[in-house]
Motif scaffolding. Sequence first.
Motif, mmCIF file in Angstrom:
data_model
loop_
_atom_site.group_PDB
_atom_site.id
_atom_site.type_symbol
_atom_site.label_atom_id
_atom_site.label_comp_id
_atom_site.label_asym_id
_atom_site.label_seq_id
_atom_site.Cartn_x
_atom_site.Cartn_y
_atom_site.Cartn_z
ATOM 1 N N VAL A 95 14.666 26.607 62.919
ATOM 2 C CA VAL A 95 15.885 27.404 62.728
ATOM 3 C C VAL A 95 16.341 28.055 64.036
ATOM 4 O O VAL A 95 17.227 28.901 64.037
ATOM 5 C CB VAL A 95 15.698 28.502 61.657
ATOM 6 N N ALA A 96 15.717 27.625 65.145
ATOM 7 C CA ALA A 96 16.004 28.274 66.425
ATOM 8 C C ALA A 96 17.485 28.197 66.785
ATOM 9 O O ALA A 96 18.019 29.076 67.448
ATOM 10 C CB ALA A 96 15.167 27.650 67.522
ATOM 11 N N PHE A 97 18.176 27.139 66.327
ATOM 12 C CA PHE A 97 19.576 26.963 66.713
ATOM 13 C C PHE A 97 20.516 27.922 65.986
ATOM 14 O O PHE A 97 21.650 28.107 66.375
ATOM 15 C CB PHE A 97 20.014 25.521 66.443
ATOM 16 N N LEU A 121 24.153 29.329 67.053
ATOM 17 C CA LEU A 121 25.374 28.892 66.366
ATOM 18 C C LEU A 121 26.173 30.094 65.868
ATOM 19 O O LEU A 121 27.402 30.113 65.958
ATOM 20 C CB LEU A 121 25.012 27.948 65.209
ATOM 21 N N ALA A 122 25.454 31.108 65.365
ATOM 22 C CA ALA A 122 26.149 32.320 64.909
ATOM 23 C C ALA A 122 26.950 32.934 66.063
ATOM 24 O O ALA A 122 28.112 33.324 65.888
ATOM 25 C CB ALA A 122 25.147 33.339 64.355
ATOM 26 N N PHE A 123 26.335 33.011 67.232
ATOM 27 C CA PHE A 123 27.044 33.554 68.398
ATOM 28 C C PHE A 123 28.236 32.678 68.770
ATOM 29 O O PHE A 123 29.305 33.184 69.124
ATOM 30 C CB PHE A 123 26.099 33.697 69.594
ATOM 31 N N ALA A 124 28.053 31.351 68.702
ATOM 32 C CA ALA A 124 29.150 30.448 69.056
ATOM 33 C C ALA A 124 30.326 30.626 68.104
ATOM 34 O O ALA A 124 31.487 30.665 68.529
ATOM 35 C CB ALA A 124 28.656 29.003 69.044
ATOM 36 N N ILE A 125 30.052 30.762 66.803
ATOM 37 C CA ILE A 125 31.132 30.958 65.826
ATOM 38 C C ILE A 125 31.811 32.303 66.060
ATOM 39 O O ILE A 125 33.038 32.413 66.065
ATOM 40 C CB ILE A 125 30.587 30.866 64.387
ATOM 41 N N ALA A 126 30.993 33.343 66.288
ATOM 42 C CA ALA A 126 31.562 34.669 66.535
ATOM 43 C C ALA A 126 32.474 34.635 67.756
ATOM 44 O O ALA A 126 33.555 35.220 67.759
ATOM 45 C CB ALA A 126 30.446 35.696 66.723
ATOM 46 N N ALA A 127 32.055 33.914 68.806
ATOM 47 C CA ALA A 127 32.844 33.861 70.036
ATOM 48 C C ALA A 127 34.063 32.967 69.888
ATOM 49 O O ALA A 127 35.058 33.143 70.587
ATOM 50 C CB ALA A 127 31.981 33.377 71.197
ATOM 51 N N SER A 128 34.005 31.983 68.983
ATOM 52 C CA SER A 128 35.101 31.016 68.880
ATOM 53 C C SER A 128 36.094 31.329 67.767
ATOM 54 O O SER A 128 37.173 30.759 67.730
ATOM 55 C CB SER A 128 34.565 29.599 68.625
ATOM 56 N N THR A 129 35.716 32.193 66.812
ATOM 57 C CA THR A 129 36.644 32.492 65.720
ATOM 58 C C THR A 129 36.945 33.988 65.646
ATOM 59 O O THR A 129 38.068 34.429 65.863
ATOM 60 C CB THR A 129 36.053 32.034 64.367
ATOM 61 N N ASN A 130 35.913 34.781 65.363
ATOM 62 C CA ASN A 130 36.133 36.204 65.134
ATOM 63 C C ASN A 130 36.705 36.898 66.366
ATOM 64 O O ASN A 130 37.682 37.640 66.276
ATOM 65 C CB ASN A 130 34.812 36.884 64.740
ATOM 66 N N PHE A 131 36.058 36.671 67.516
ATOM 67 C CA PHE A 131 36.488 37.373 68.725
ATOM 68 C C PHE A 131 37.913 37.017 69.139
ATOM 69 O O PHE A 131 38.721 37.924 69.375
ATOM 70 C CB PHE A 131 35.485 37.132 69.868
ATOM 71 N N PRO A 132 38.295 35.720 69.228
ATOM 72 C CA PRO A 132 39.667 35.428 69.667
ATOM 73 C C PRO A 132 40.748 36.004 68.753
ATOM 74 O O PRO A 132 41.722 36.574 69.240
ATOM 75 C CB PRO A 132 39.728 33.894 69.671
ATOM 76 N N LEU A 184 30.027 20.658 66.909
ATOM 77 C CA LEU A 184 29.410 20.392 68.208
ATOM 78 C C LEU A 184 27.928 20.765 68.220
ATOM 79 O O LEU A 184 27.129 20.112 68.886
ATOM 80 C CB LEU A 184 30.163 21.130 69.320
ATOM 81 N N VAL A 185 27.562 21.804 67.465
ATOM 82 C CA VAL A 185 26.136 22.145 67.408
ATOM 83 C C VAL A 185 25.377 21.087 66.611
ATOM 84 O O VAL A 185 24.298 20.645 67.005
ATOM 85 C CB VAL A 185 25.921 23.555 66.814
ATOM 86 N N VAL A 186 25.971 20.650 65.484
ATOM 87 C CA VAL A 186 25.289 19.637 64.664
ATOM 88 C C VAL A 186 25.131 18.324 65.440
ATOM 89 O O VAL A 186 24.080 17.681 65.385
ATOM 90 C CB VAL A 186 26.057 19.403 63.340
ATOM 91 N N LEU A 187 26.171 17.950 66.196
ATOM 92 C CA LEU A 187 26.105 16.686 66.933
ATOM 93 C C LEU A 187 25.361 16.823 68.265
ATOM 94 O O LEU A 187 25.092 15.833 68.936
ATOM 95 C CB LEU A 187 27.520 16.158 67.210
ATOM 96 N N GLY A 188 25.025 18.051 68.640
ATOM 97 C CA GLY A 188 24.375 18.275 69.930
ATOM 98 C C GLY A 188 22.856 18.186 69.846
ATOM 99 O O GLY A 188 22.296 17.970 68.768
ATOM 100 N N PRO A 189 22.184 18.373 70.982
ATOM 101 C CA PRO A 189 20.729 18.177 71.040
ATOM 102 C C PRO A 189 19.928 19.061 70.083
ATOM 103 O O PRO A 189 18.915 18.609 69.539
ATOM 104 C CB PRO A 189 20.380 18.522 72.486
ATOM 105 N N VAL A 190 20.366 20.314 69.840
ATOM 106 C CA VAL A 190 19.517 21.210 69.052
ATOM 107 C C VAL A 190 19.423 20.840 67.576
ATOM 108 O O VAL A 190 18.440 21.168 66.925
ATOM 109 C CB VAL A 190 19.940 22.698 69.177
#
Lengths: 100, 522
Positions: free
Chosen positions: B401-403, B407-418, B448-454
């Motif tokens: 579950v390390a990713f 991912l939570a940070f990526a969503i926060a930065a890409s949706t909530n913050f903007p 992108l997280v699902v398709l990425g290395p993690v």
Amino acid sequence: MSIASIKKIKKLFSDLQKARREIVLPLITLTVAPYFGFIGVIAFNPNLFSKLVGSGSLSIGIILGFILILHIFLVTLTYSYLANKKLEPIIRKLIKTQSM
Amino acid sequence: MGLNITAILMFVLFVSITIYITYWAAKKTQTAKSFYTAGGDITGFQNGLAISGDFMSAASFLGISGLVYLTGFDGLIYSIGFLIGWPIILLLIAEPLRNLGKYSFADVASFRLQQKPIRLLAACGSLCTVILYLIAQMVGAGKLIELLFGLPYYCAVMIVGALMILYVTFGGMLATTWVQIIKAILLLSGATLIAVLVLIQFSFNVNDFFKAAINIHPKGVNILAPGGLISDPISAISLGLALMFGTAGLPHILMRFFTVKDAVEARKSVVYATGFIGYFYILTFIIGFGAIILVSKNTQYLNELGQLIGNNNMAAIHLAHAVGGDLLLGFISAVAFATILAVVSGLTLAGASAISHDLYANVFSGATFSEKKEMQVSKIATVFLGLLAILLGITFEGQNVAFMVGLAFAIAASTNFPILLLSIYWKKLTTRGAVIGGSAGLISAIFLVVLGPVVWVDVFNYEEAIFPYKYPALFSMTLTFMGIWFFSVTDKSKYAHLEQAKFDAQFFRSQTGIGIDKSLNH
């Protein structure tokens, strides 16, 4: 509300925005630039951070990392100090004029 | 590791005190305002402690000290990344958020835009962030408690879930805040104690301390240098962006700004929080190096393969035993348990408010709305999220579950913050732009997280990732901002004009706080 006080509010608000810009823009730069500088060195030239200093038990990277942590805190402290000193008086005047 | 009586006594004491607080808070939590904001009269100092409590999870205490133990310098990269978001919150978000919002950041995003679509998007962003964070915390909690207290994994997850439901349903934000404050004080004192007990062995001579670690660690002097955490510039920038702007989009953090009375206190909260969190990360660094010196060669803490019992995340716990015996081990174990409880409570409350305040009250209730019903919905939502957390915690046992936090940070930065940032500062923003851009950010971050290395490689075990980078933020955030910009400036609808016309009044209020009192009870 009289036309005079509307004018006064407009003036005060534009002062407020100007004062805020003068505080926020430099501080944002002081946050973003050192951080991406730090990350940039790690990505492009990590050897720079590997250099040992003093008696050989600390590296430049570790020292700069600690300084950066302190710096981040100082940025927040500086903003709070400046906002209380320069922005709050204008906001107080605005509130006073508004309620007149 | 055997049963530790101190740990159990300490933990029972913590639970008793927090249940008493919940009982006390329940009497004061009768209205929606008190449920979401603890009545709105938490001081800046208290809120600073509570915010730092939300941020200093067991995962960051044990995870970062474990990372320092394993890699040395690289642990510092994460610490700084988690800290850098705070000046951004302070300089751009905290005061307007307090001046415009009531209970959730969606109040701000929808201030002059259309309620339903914006609330729906903000609630999706919030719930994704909260649930991913919750799963990561629950799985970590289950493993940790299993190891420390000898409880079976599913029991541990259920105890955490049950207590958290209790705190949040009955005590609302008031109980959650005080649980968080007590835990922050315990964690800061515990970590300070370990660090002092380590450094005292070197008479507080930093040179001797680091020298000892260099001599013991297999990587030798390289623990003082950048390792392999960040290798290419794209990943470096992408991770940097997610950490820097993700913090400013975490719903459970943003929600804390509504518990203080005005923008001045909100400002103070961030200064205190940054100070506490920065100090805490310095401690985890000392703890990680201390563990290298005092734990890594002590067979008492190693298994037959020479690895730490548990895993590297147990470095801080073993170190507590090495410097303070069973007593300190017990104390730190109880603190770790308390930390998990407090963090999951804060998350659940933020998730419940997204459901009850954003989805129910402002999207689905229509004419049947009443504040009493909103309170009921928030309590049902809390129980639902608590049960969901237990279920997901059990489902994801033993999974990687390390990713999820990333991912939570990526969503926060890409949706909530903007959408939050642009709704405050950009006049031309329209509902259409915010919804299309924000959704694009949310969907692309997940894909992108699902398709990425993690996920594609580490979880699904495929040979090669379809998307080559671990961190999506650079791409997903670009997509969000481009989408919002394009679909806002091309929006010529009648609503768009109205929304843009409302900007000046909103901006005036966001900068001055004038109008804030009237709206509190609308």
